[in-house]
Design an enzyme around this catalytic site. Structure first.
Site, short mmCIF file in Angstrom:
data_model
loop_
_atom_site.label_atom_id
_atom_site.label_comp_id
_atom_site.label_asym_id
_atom_site.label_seq_id
_atom_site.Cartn_x
_atom_site.Cartn_y
_atom_site.Cartn_z
N THR A 116 0.90 -1.17 -0.20
CA THR A 116 -0.14 -0.04 -0.05
C THR A 116 0.88 1.29 0.00
OG1 THR A 116 -1.62 -1.43 1.49
CG2 THR A 116 -1.85 1.19 1.27
N GLU A 149 9.49 -8.30 -2.99
CA GLU A 149 10.07 -7.05 -3.78
C GLU A 149 11.42 -7.27 -3.87
OE1 GLU A 149 8.28 -6.50 -0.88
OE2 GLU A 149 6.66 -5.03 -1.43
N ARG A 199 6.22 6.87 0.14
CA ARG A 199 5.53 6.43 1.56
C ARG A 199 6.62 6.49 2.55
NH1 ARG A 199 3.00 0.49 2.92
NH2 ARG A 199 3.92 0.48 4.98
N ASN A 1108 -4.23 -8.20 4.44
CA ASN A 1108 -4.16 -6.66 4.84
C ASN A 1108 -4.05 -5.73 3.57
OD1 ASN A 1108 -3.67 -4.71 7.01
ND2 ASN A 1108 -1.66 -4.64 6.23
C1 LIG Z 1 8.72 -5.50 2.14
C2 LIG Z 1 7.21 -5.19 2.30
N1 LIG Z 1 6.55 -5.37 1.05
C3 LIG Z 1 4.91 -5.24 1.27
C4 LIG Z 1 4.58 -5.04 2.29
C5 LIG Z 1 2.92 -4.46 2.31
N2 LIG Z 1 2.27 -5.60 3.13
C6 LIG Z 1 2.11 -5.38 4.47
S1 LIG Z 1 1.06 -6.62 4.86
C7 LIG Z 1 1.04 -7.29 3.66
C8 LIG Z 1 0.15 -8.75 3.37
C9 LIG Z 1 0.21 -9.58 4.56
O1 LIG Z 1 -0.41 -10.59 4.06
P1 LIG Z 1 -0.57 -11.96 5.07
O2 LIG Z 1 1.07 -12.32 5.31
O3 LIG Z 1 -1.09 -13.19 4.37
O4 LIG Z 1 -1.22 -11.46 6.50
P2 LIG Z 1 -2.78 -11.22 6.47
O5 LIG Z 1 -2.90 -9.62 6.12
O6 LIG Z 1 -3.64 -12.00 5.59
O7 LIG Z 1 -3.23 -11.38 7.73
C10 LIG Z 1 1.79 -6.69 2.63
C11 LIG Z 1 1.95 -7.16 1.23
C12 LIG Z 1 5.23 -4.76 3.68
N3 LIG Z 1 4.96 -4.23 4.64
N4 LIG Z 1 6.68 -4.69 3.36
#
Ligand SMILES: Cc1ncc(C[n+]2csc(CCOP(=O)(O)OP(=O)(O)O)c2C)c(N)n1
Ligand code: SF4
Ligand code: SF4
Length: 1303
Positions: A116, A149, A199, A1108
């Protein structure tokens, strides 16, 4: 190799432009104004007549055309946007869409990963690729989601090395993970564009909001950096960067302000693909593409890259690239000119706007420049001489161009950075400008010395208003302007913030917007449809030819939180990168918000206020409203309208969805379009949006539109409301504030934040390290449920299952003696408690109506029909009082084994009232964890839903026991959580070993030299034996606390023990995260922890998507499910993480589903914690992303069916149990398969999307899944040696007595 490199050629135009700049720079050197430079735009009004002028607060009229008597505001014909191309298509869209359109059109390959606010760009290109949309080369983009990433950047590098035109989208932590490959891509002089929604970075806290911290952290990687300042620019500069990278061979970061620009909807002119194609057909681009491809790795013309070099040559090679960077500026200018040619919009790397003879100039980059521009227009119209120098191209830095753009008259310069570099001598843009001016002044000793200061603004999307920019100019006018300042906050600690502007104070409510701009605010509740309806409204308005802007702000909750939609529209182009300050129109879609928040704070006197309320006459409303609000209304004198939108929605069959009713009312009262036309367009958009859901839903929405206007009631504000006197609220007594850090936090931080007044808080109230006390959700009392459960005592069998499944800990059993019940409210009825040892007690199930979300899971879970949902208003008072009484009853946690379903619920949940969605499937697992081990838990939490509902300021749901013990919780990052948790475990064990050694030293010491009381000695002796036993050891540890406190001064070693006394308590370390973390980005670390053999536990909350960030595919996503980033349905099976973990042989692994088998999950968690090595517990977690057709209240049935059909197996693999033919380490807890997998899938939208779109493909995949489920089940049966479906029993827990092998 050298000969293969393409030295970019300058176009004639570019050379001309740079010459012009140099000439202008030279003019500046000799003190002439740079009027002749083509890109300098002087926006000061020629005669001042049409400019906004300063008005004293008293005579502020409502902006926009005054409303005629029928309350309808009418509009003049829209004016064309300046710089627009005649006939160009004007479309409202957000910055992400504006960018993604270009990125898709000119790239063949993309590797994506969600973060995000960049995620939507990846989602869009994935969607377009799934729809087979063609780019300008006639190709469908190849889009691949990576595991992180790091992976996306690596794959991008590879695709580029193979000669592709590749791109990606990211920001913040994602961008940081790309740094190593960014160096490589730049080092190899590769054309590429990375689009970044700039961000904040995770430091003292994570923030998803916008600033330049991330892009400034990659400024050293060798990528050019081009910044867009608006939605239109995001579109145009995206194309400029793709063109310039091809021309220059230097890769480009194209960035714009996260959330502000990325999520702002604005009317933009879209560049059509034909124009892009024409540009790319130019020989310079054809050559550049050919050249890029000719450098690709290919065995028919091989070369090697990425070799190792030593001191002899590395340096020279690095310097060899200089000329590419030297030429890049000209290429950017040339590309900008080409884009101007097709769009009519003029751009320059540095653009000056303001008085040609400005004395004070602000240098700034990003959307903030638009707020400064408004301030500049305002000030110049009021006799000042100021200007703004907008920086678009930050790298490569071109000093001459900056000098050329800076008016020679500018004696004082302030550089504003939207970033913070702690400990630096100034932020990066400031340093860069200083260096440029300094070098120039040194080279030209006779030149004028400029006074330069730097300041910071807008971190994490903090509002930056024209008023703040005026304050910056005012600071510059001081004899000794403040340097290194902040603006937009109150820094009462280091006193670096600027005071509020005198000329344009925020409180004066002076608008600097273009005349005729109409501003609206809509207060809604998360997921009530308000935001979606407003997005639709803005499209209708924009498509009707008006300029429009929309921005949406949200509070910290995942659902049920406050959303405020900020809409502006009018005849002129709207920039205004900030929230609505003075609304002409306010809609309050939730009646309770009027009293709870200061919704009227931003309403223009005489504006329109519409309230959705059950009180549709002013008398009854008056009885409901607090005096403060009535007084506010009387002073503001708005045109007040009331509507019972809920009644209209219900009557139309829309249930609680009031959004369509409120939209219709908006069109009626705003008069933005003739009402007949508006209604026709609204109905058309409804038909389009809901067609998929069938004609009935369309008809219901149409009916709501038809019924809305006649339900609207105009209310006259009684004159008596103006005479109301409101007493100031007494502040809490100091003593209470200082009573504890928790209460201080609640009073000084949490309460203002919950009232949405966090922006007003000064620096001094925060802990600089970002640490927060637990247990603040207890004061929130959100009251978001429409219906809450009440207990039917007569049916209750006291199983505690309702409490077990509740995601929010809002329903709990109480046990009390008759004596304790003596002061109970009369409605606090109880029954005799059942069970051994409980016979003297009374039992009750109690709900907290103000904390319940109304998810209905408990009523569905209750096997005895002992709970019934009723409208909250009917029980709010009585049940709130009952809840309050229940919380005063003593805890009865030692009466039953807590590792049982019933016993666990007699333990205080040490997480409560989190902001997770209604019915969330993740929270009950963590709640259970806290009930089993809460007073000794340390949680390392991966970023994800669980970190957001686990701790979003100011809502901290983890809480403590009465003694003050409770989970210690930390989130490091998304990607490193396993390693972070391992570090905590290893660090804690090491420190405890030292403590144990100290205890043994003390016990071995001569009592004469080290005298201790017998009680302390014997307790220490017992502890030294039991220190690894969390029950007995921790009991002794607690007993030691007062003893050590009393004797600490008797000997230095006792003082040491006293200082380490918190380690007497054995902790239980849990590494918690979602499937995105465990299966994808964190898998490398997780695998390493699995292999470590350390005593550490891992809990994976498997929602089968990245919940999330909006539901993107992870490797846990099952085959055929449609998720974001898998728009065409996932075509690969789910990864079997359990099997991978079990392959180590010494890892405890359990696969659990809380809703399907309460006993199994309780058992698994207890076993996992006891297991002396690594444990992994996989948790099936239903999530709103699954789209369960009958809602999250059916998650229990759905989970049961998932287990019955084999979709989600239940098992426990306990390596402590040695296979001996009778006992098996693998225990299959699922019963014989039954039920129909296809039916299960038919209940969930994630599977049905593909079924609707491509039924054959879906059917084939479902078959494959079914086969795979059976094969896996047979394998499990084999592993369990046929012993499946046995009841959960204690027998196999041979491991119970096993001592930890480590520590
Ligand atoms: C390096 C990095 N890439 C992307 C994100 C964005 N991000 C935060 S939470 C998330 C997804 C989390 O998914 P999951 O581990 O399945 O947990 P859920 O939200 O389903 O509980 C992402 C992609 C981040 N915080 N850090
Ligand atoms: S309705 Fe939902 S939130 Fe409310 S008590 Fe029941 S399970 Fe908990
Ligand atoms: S896991 Fe799903 S249901 Fe739970 S908070 Fe996240 S999005 Fe909401």
């Amino acid at each position: 190799m050298e000969t293969q490199l393409h030295v970019p050629s300058r176009t004639a135009k570019a050379v001309k432009s740079v010459k012009a700049n140099r000439q202008a720079a030279v003019s500046a050197l000799v003190g002439r104004t740079p009027r002749s430079v083509s890109h300098v735009v002087c926006a000061a009004p020629p005669d001042g007549a049409s400019a906004p002028s300063y008005k004293a607060p008293a005579d502020i009229p409502a902006s926009g055309t005054p409303a005629p008597s029928n309350n309808v505001v009418s509009y003049t014909t829209p004016q064309p946007v300046s710089g627009s191309k005649p006939g160009a298509k004007q479309v409202p869209m957000d910055g992400n869409e504006a960018t993604a359109n270009i990125a898709y059109a000119v790239s063949d390959v993309s590797f994506i990963y969600p973060i995000t606010p960049a995620t939507n760009m990846g989602e869009m290109v994935d969607q377009w690729a799934a729809e087979k949309r063609k780019n300008v080369f006639g190709n469908v983009m190849s889009v691949t989601e990576m595991e992180s990433e790091t992976g996306a950047a690596g794959a991008l590098h590879g695709a580029l090395a193979a000669g592709s035109l590749a791109t990606t989208f990211t920001c913040s932590q994602g961008l940081l993970l790309m740094v190593p490959n960014m160096y490589k891509i730049a080092g190899e002089l590769t054309p590429c564009v990375l689009h970044v929604t700039a961000r904040a970075l995770a430091k003292h806290a994570l923030s998803i909001f916008g600033d330049h911290q991330d892009v400034m952290a990659v400024r050293q990687t060798g990528w050019a950096m081009l910044c867009s300042h608006s939605v239109q620019e995001a579109h145009d500069m995206a194309l400029v960067s793709h063109l310039a990278t091809l021309r220059s061979s230097v890769p480009f970061v194209h960035f714009f302000d996260g959330f502000r620009t990325s999520h702002e909807i604005n009317t933009i002119e879209v560049i059509n693909d034909a124009d892009i194609k024409t540009l790319l057909n130019k020989p310079i681009y054809q050559d550049a593409i050919l050249h890029h491809r000719s450098r690709a790795l290919n065995p028919t013309h091989p070369h090697q890259r990425g070799t190792a070099q030593g001191p002899d040559v590395y340096f020279q090679c690095a310097e060899g690239a200089n000329r590419f960077y030297d030429a890049a500026y000209d290429h950017v200018v040339a590309a900008m000119e080409e884009v101007t040619a097709v769009t009519g919009r003029k751009y320059a790397p540095f653009e000056y706007v303001g008085a040609p003879d400005a004395e004070r100039v602000i240098v700034v980059m990003g959307s903030g420049s638009q707020a400064v521009e408004e301030a500049v227009n305002f000030m110049n119209a009021n006799g000042h001489k100021v200007g703004v120098l907008k920086v678009r191209l930050f790298r490569p830095w071109n000093a001459e161009a900056l000098l050329a753009a800076m008016p020679a008259s500018a004696a004082r310069v302030c550089v504003l950075d939207r970033t913070k570099e702690s400990g630096s001598g100034g932020e990066p843009l400031y340093q860069q400008v200083c260096a440029t001016l300094h070098e120039y002044e040194v080279a030209n000793p006779d030149s004028k010395r400029r006074y330069v200061v730097g300041g910071r603004f807008g971190l994490a999307s903090k509002e930056f208003l024209p008023s703040h920019a005026v304050a910056v100019f005012e600071n510059l006018a001081l004899q000794r302007p403040m340097r290194d300042f902040s603006v937009g906050i109150v820094d009462d600690v280091t006193h670096r913030s600027l005071p509020e502007s005198k000329l344009l104070p925020i409180s004066a409510g002076i608008s600097t917007l273009p005349a005729g701009t109409f501003e609206c605010m809509f207060w809604g509740m998360g997921s009530d449809g308000t935001v979606g309806a407003n997005k639709e409204a803005i499209k209708i308005i924009g498509n009707a030819g008006l300029q429009a802007q929309a921005y949406f702000s949200y509070d910290a909750h995942k659902s049920g939180g406050v959303t405020v939609s900020h809409l502006r529209f009018g005849p002129n182009k709207i920039a205004a990168p900030y929230l609505v300050q003075q609304a002409d129109y306010l809609a309050v879609n939730q009646q309770s918000y009027l009293a709870k928040y200061d919704t009227l704070a931003n309403v223009k006197p005489g504006g329109v206020v519409v309230v959705n309320t059950t009180f549709t006459n002013v008398d009854s409303l008056g009885k409901y409203l607090p005096d403060k609000i009535k007084k506010q209304l009387a002073l503001l004198k708005p045109r007040l309208y009331l509507i019972d939108a809920l009644a209209v929605a219900k009557a139309s069959g829309l249930g609680k969805h009031v959004n369509m009713v409120m939209q219709t009312v908006f069109f009626q009262l705003s008069g933005v379009l003739p009402i007949d036309k508006a209604i026709a367009l609204l109905k058309k958009s409804i038909t389009k949006a809901y067609e998929r859901k069938g004609p009935e839903v369309v008809a219901q929405n149409h009916a709501a539109v038809d019924a809305a206007i006649s339900a609207l009631v105009k209310a006259e504000i009684p004159a008596s409301w103006g005479a109301i006197t409101t007493a100031p609220v007494n502040p809490e007594p100091e003593s209470k504030l200082n009573a504890s850090s928790r209460w201080e936090f609640i009073e000084k931080v949490a309460k203002p934040m919950l009232a949405l007044e966090g922006d007003k808080l000064p620096v001094s109230v925060f802990s600089p390290e970002g640490f927060v006390p637990p247990g603040t959700t207890a004061i929130e009392k959100r009251s978001i449920a429409a219906q809450v459960p009440v207990w039917k005592a007569e049916n209750c069998t006291q199983c505690n299952i309702c409490s077990f499944v509740c995601p929010h800990a809002a329903i709990r059993p109480s046990l009390a003696s008759a004596g304790e019940l003596s002061g109970a409210p009369s409605t606090f009825n109880t029954i005799n408690a059942k069970g051994p040892g409980l016979s003297d007690l009374k039992y009750r199930i109690q709900v907290s109506p103000l904390d319940c979300t109304g998810c209905d899971l408990c009523t569905h879970a209750c096997p005895d029909d002992a709970l019934k949902s009723v409208p909250i208003n009917s029980v709010l008072e009585t049940e709130s009082a009952n809840w309050n009484f229940a919380t005063t009853l003593p805890a009865r946690k030692d009466l039953m084994d807590k590792a049982t379903v019933k016993g666990s619920q007699l333990q205080q949940p040490l997480i409560e009232f989190s902001g997770a969605c209604e019915g969330c499937g993740e929270t009950p697992y963590v709640k259970l964890l806290t009930q089993l081990f809460g007073d000794r838990l340390i949680i390392a939490n991966a970023t994800g839903c669980s970190s957001i509902w686990g701790g979003s300021a100011p809502a901290n749901p983890y809480t403590t026991t009465e003694e003050g013990y409770g989970p210690a919780w930390a989130n490091s990052l998304f990607e490193d959580n396993a390693q972070f948790g391992l570090g905590i475990a290893v660090g804690t064990v090491q420190r405890r070993r030292t403590l144990h050694r100290h205890v043994e030293e003390l016990l071995a010491a001569d009592p004469k030299t080290l005298p201790v009381t017998e009680e302390l000695r014997s307790t220490l002796t017992a502890w030294a034996e039991k220190w690894q036993d969390p029950e007995e050891g921790n009991r002794l540890g607690k007993a030691l606390q007062p003893l050590l406190t009393a004797e600490r001064h008797h000997h230095p070693l006792l003082e040491v023990l006293y200082n380490e006394r918190d380690l007497l308590h054995k902790a239980s370390v849990w590494i918690v995260g979602g499937d995105g973390w465990a299966y994808d980005i964190g898998f490398g670390g997780l695998d390493h922890v699995l292999a470590s053999g350390e005593k550490v536990n891992i809990l994976v909350l498997d929602t089968e998507v990245y919940s999330n960030t909006g539901g993107q595919r992870s490797k846990a996503t099952p085959m055929s499910a449609v998720a974001k980033f898998a728009a065409g349905g996932k075509d690969r099976p789910k990864k079997d993480l359990g099997a991978i973990a079990m392959s180590y042989g010494d890892v405890y692994v359990a696969s659990t589903s809380l809703h399907a088998n309460y006993g199994q999950v309780t058992k698994a968690l207890a076993e996992a914690e006891r297991y002396p090595g690594v444990s992994l517990v996989l948790c099936y977690a239903p999530c709103i992303m699954h789209g369960i057709s009958s809602g999250m209240c059916s998650a229990i049935d759905e989970s049961k069916m998932a287990v019955e059909t084999g979709y989600w197996p239940l098992y426990r693999y306990n390596p402590s149990i040695k296979e001996d033919g009778v006992h098996h380490p693998f225990q299959l807890d699922s019963k014989k398969l039954k039920g129909d997998l296809e039916e299960l899938l038919s209940h969930e939208n994630r599977f049905q999307i593909l079924n609707r779109k491509a039924p054959d493909a879906a059917g084939k995949m479902h078959h494959e899944m079914d086969d795979a489920v059976h094969v896996r089940f047979d394998k499990f049966k084999h592993l369990a040696a046929g012993d499946f479906a046995s009841p959960i029993k204690e027998a196999e827990a041979k491991d119970a007595k096993t001592q930890p092998k480590k520590e």
